[in-house]
Write an enzyme that holds these catalytic residues in place. Structure first.
Site, PDB file in Angstrom:
ATOM      1  CE  LYS A 175      -3.087  -2.455  -0.333  1.00 10.45           C
ATOM      2  NZ  LYS A 175      -3.943  -2.276  -1.445  1.00 10.45           N
ATOM      3  CB  SER A 185      -0.925   0.015   1.219  1.00  6.75           C
ATOM      4  OG  SER A 185      -1.690   1.204   1.193  1.00  6.75           O
ATOM      5  CD  GLU A 243      -7.617   2.680  -0.300  1.00  2.00           C
ATOM      6  OE1 GLU A 243      -6.522   2.218   0.058  1.00  2.00           O
ATOM      7  OE2 GLU A 243      -8.048   2.583  -1.471  1.00  2.00           O
ATOM      8  CG  HIS A 283      -4.958  -1.082   3.699  1.00  2.00           C
ATOM      9  ND1 HIS A 283      -5.217  -0.514   2.465  1.00  2.00           N
ATOM     10  CD2 HIS A 283      -4.114  -0.213   4.325  1.00  2.00           C
ATOM     11  CE1 HIS A 283      -4.569   0.627   2.346  1.00  2.00           C
ATOM     12  NE2 HIS A 283      -3.889   0.835   3.466  1.00  2.00           N
ATOM     13  CG  ASN A 284      -7.334  -1.777  -0.705  1.00  2.00           C
ATOM     14  OD1 ASN A 284      -6.341  -1.524  -0.032  1.00  2.00           O
ATOM     15  ND2 ASN A 284      -7.298  -1.876  -2.013  1.00  2.00           N
TER      16      ASN A 284
HETATM   17  C1  6PG Z   1      -3.204   1.275  -1.783  1.00  2.00           C
HETATM   18  C2  6PG Z   1      -4.465   1.426  -2.582  1.00  2.00           C
HETATM   19  C3  6PG Z   1      -4.320   0.771  -3.926  1.00  2.00           C
HETATM   20  C4  6PG Z   1      -5.348   1.227  -4.946  1.00  2.00           C
HETATM   21  C5  6PG Z   1      -6.754   0.808  -4.626  1.00  2.00           C
HETATM   22  C6  6PG Z   1      -7.782   1.617  -5.374  1.00  2.00           C
HETATM   23  O1  6PG Z   1      -3.298   0.734  -0.682  1.00  2.00           O
HETATM   24  O2  6PG Z   1      -2.155   1.720  -2.240  1.00  2.00           O
HETATM   25  O3  6PG Z   1      -5.522   0.820  -1.905  1.00  2.00           O
HETATM   26  O4  6PG Z   1      -4.282  -0.599  -3.713  1.00  2.00           O
HETATM   27  O5  6PG Z   1      -5.248   2.583  -5.147  1.00  2.00           O
HETATM   28  O6  6PG Z   1      -6.874  -0.529  -5.000  1.00  2.00           O
HETATM   29  O7  6PG Z   1      -8.947   0.934  -5.268  1.00  2.00           O
HETATM   30  P1  6PG Z   1     -10.268   1.305  -6.048  1.00  2.00           P
HETATM   31  O8  6PG Z   1      -9.859   1.493  -7.493  1.00  2.00           O
HETATM   32  O9  6PG Z   1     -11.143   0.117  -5.854  1.00  2.00           O
HETATM   33  O10 6PG Z   1     -10.768   2.561  -5.438  1.00  2.00           O
END
Ligand code: 6PG
Length: 471
Positions: A188, A134, A195, A191-192
């Site tokens: 991860k 990430s 996010e 984590h997303n």
């Molecule tokens: C990270 C981000 C990366 C990516 C996302 C975007 O941790 O660096 O999460 O993995 O930017 O996958 O996800 P979406 O396109 O689903 O918003």
């Protein structure tokens, strides 16, 4: 760039897109000799142009040349899009690999795919592990958060490289082995999910300030910037404050950006798997739902006319409103982390990951998209009590929530009375209120199920399973 002999590169990266290219340069900066493979000659050429004197980098479009350049046992990281491209990359490498070689999947792969690949490759004597990465483009270049799981021995061999390239917080690297099997990709994924939740909450906060309180963009921008200096400090708030500064001519760029939000699927996977595991993560669900809602633009335009209704302005001093909202945002962000971390607790048991959430929160403190001052509080909570089922049960966190909840309730009263959509905020509060309820009305649901389907129920005054002839 120096010319190196073949067969002496420490590490290889397959896929020289944004993440692959930046991670490769980061690894080269730390003094490792690194080879890169991409079938697209343009990507290979542009990377060679970016390499600086002293870097030991080899870039090729030929699989054989790439494999031949690597030291044995070889270590290769895949940074290709999740799904089929990962299987295709593995299939192209495997015939040229030897027993003992290591493949690391550094993409956002679905955790069940990682388990399948692990089993397929271990049958061939090839070590495989998934590692969430990430931090986006600049994280990959300057120091990402790395979430490895699976083959611990293989990870240990590569630990010096990962510790060197990862972000550091108080001198500690934001990488540590997390757990068995697909633990790295699972962590991860969650984590997303978090996010997605926090991004939605910040977007709702912006909407509340603009539509409900009538603030101009400059006030919102300055408020976010100020909040970011305190306990709300986080990467996502920081970048939002920067985003709100950007102008094209005399217009703010955000005002020119379409509200149709895209996604690649990791947030949806988090929600889907949380449902499979029966863990409530309503803020993450709401965030996924709102991205989906955003794409119904033509219908929303029609509904905006048909269902039009104006609320009334909130008439309070701006400082009161800003202070309230700050407390409310703090509350809802904590409950979002609580949901994701609770999902990890249950997943760890269900999938035998043996996760230590003290380590997960430590790795998330720097480099990653959800890095925030709060992560240090969560790490401390897990350090004090490794068996903590939910961070809402930590005394320090509980006090933070109790001292901010009244502000959140005030914010939501106005938002709901004025018809501002705040499903992230509302779900955060409902989660808290449900979690702290000694008694939920789900006894009614049990009675209804028994009424129409003879599904039986348990009683609080007697042991056993009961069925009633209700009519
Ligand atoms: C990270 C981000 C990366 C990516 C996302 C975007 O941790 O660096 O999460 O993995 O930017 O996958 O996800 P979406 O396109 O689903 O918003």
């Amino acid at each position: 760039m120096s010319i190196d002999k073949m067969n002496n590169y420490d590490f290889g990266i397959v896929g020289l897109g944004v993440m692959g290219r930046n991670l490769l340069l980061n690894i080269a900066d730390k003094g490792f000799a690194i080879a890169g493979l991409d079938l697209d000659p343009q990507k290979a050429e542009s990377l060679e142009a970016e390499a600086s004197e002293g870097h030991r980098i080899k870039v090729t479009t030929q699989v054989k040349e790439f494999i031949g350049a690597l030291q044995q046992p070889r270590a290769i990281m895949l940074l290709v899009p999740a799904g089929k491209p990962v299987d295709m990359a593995i299939a192209s490498l495997v015939p040229l690999l030897d027993k003992g070689d290591i493949i690391i999947d550094g993409g956002n792969s679905y955790f069940a795919d990682t388990d399948r690949r692990f089993n397929e490759l271990s049958g061939m004597g090839i070590h495989f592990f998934g590692m969430g990465i990430s931090g986006g483009e600049s994280g990959a270049r300057r120091g990402p958060s790395l979430m490895p799981g699976g083959d611990k021995k293989a990870y240990e061999r590569l630990r010096p490289i990962f510790e060197a390239v990862s972000a550091k917080v108080n001198g500690e690297p934001c990488v540590e082995f997390l757990g068995n099997g697909s633990a790295g990709n699972y962590v991860k994924m969650v984590h997303n999910g978090i996010e997605y939740g926090i991004m939605q909450l910040i977007a709702e906060t912006y909407d509340l300030m603009k539509r409900l309180y009538g603030f101009d963009t400059q006030t919102v921008q300055q408020t976010f910037e100020k909040w970011n200096e305190g306990e709300l400090n986080s990467f996502l708030l920081e970048i939002t404050a920067q985003i709100l500064k950007k102008k094209e001519g005399d217009q703010y760029l955000v005002d020119l950006i379409s509200d149709w939000a895209r996604s690649k699927g990791t947030g949806k996977w988090t929600s889907q798997n949380a449902m499979d595991l029966q863990v409530p993560v309503p803020v993450i669900d709401a965030a996924v739902n709102m991205r989906d809602m955003s794409k119904y633009k033509p219908e929303r335009l029609e509904a905006a006319k048909l269902l039009h209704w104006d609320g009334h302005a909130v008439d309070l001093p701006a400082t009161t409103l800003i202070d309230r909202l700050k407390q409310a945002l703090y509350f809802v962000i904590i409950t979002t982390y609580a949901q994701g971390l609770a999902q990890l607790t249950v997943a760890s048991e269900s999938y035998s990951y043996e996760l230590d959430l003290r380590v997960v929160t430590k790795v998330w403190r720097g480099g990653c998209i959800i890095r925030a001052a709060l992560l240090e509080d969560f790490r401390k909570a897990y350090a004090a009590n490794p068996d903590l089922r939910n961070i809402l049960l930590d005394n320090t966190i509980a006090q933070k929530l109790l001292s901010t909840q009244a502000s959140l309730r005030e914010v939501l009263k106005d938002a709901i009375a004025n018809g501002i959509p705040v499903s992230g905020y509302v779900n955060a509060l409902s989660y808290f209120d449900a979690y702290r309820s000694e008694k939920l009305p789900t006894n009614i649901i049990q009675a209804q199920r028994d009424y129409f389907g003879a599904h039986t129920y348990e009683r609080i005054d007697q042991e056993g399973i009961f069925h009633t002839l209700w009519d």
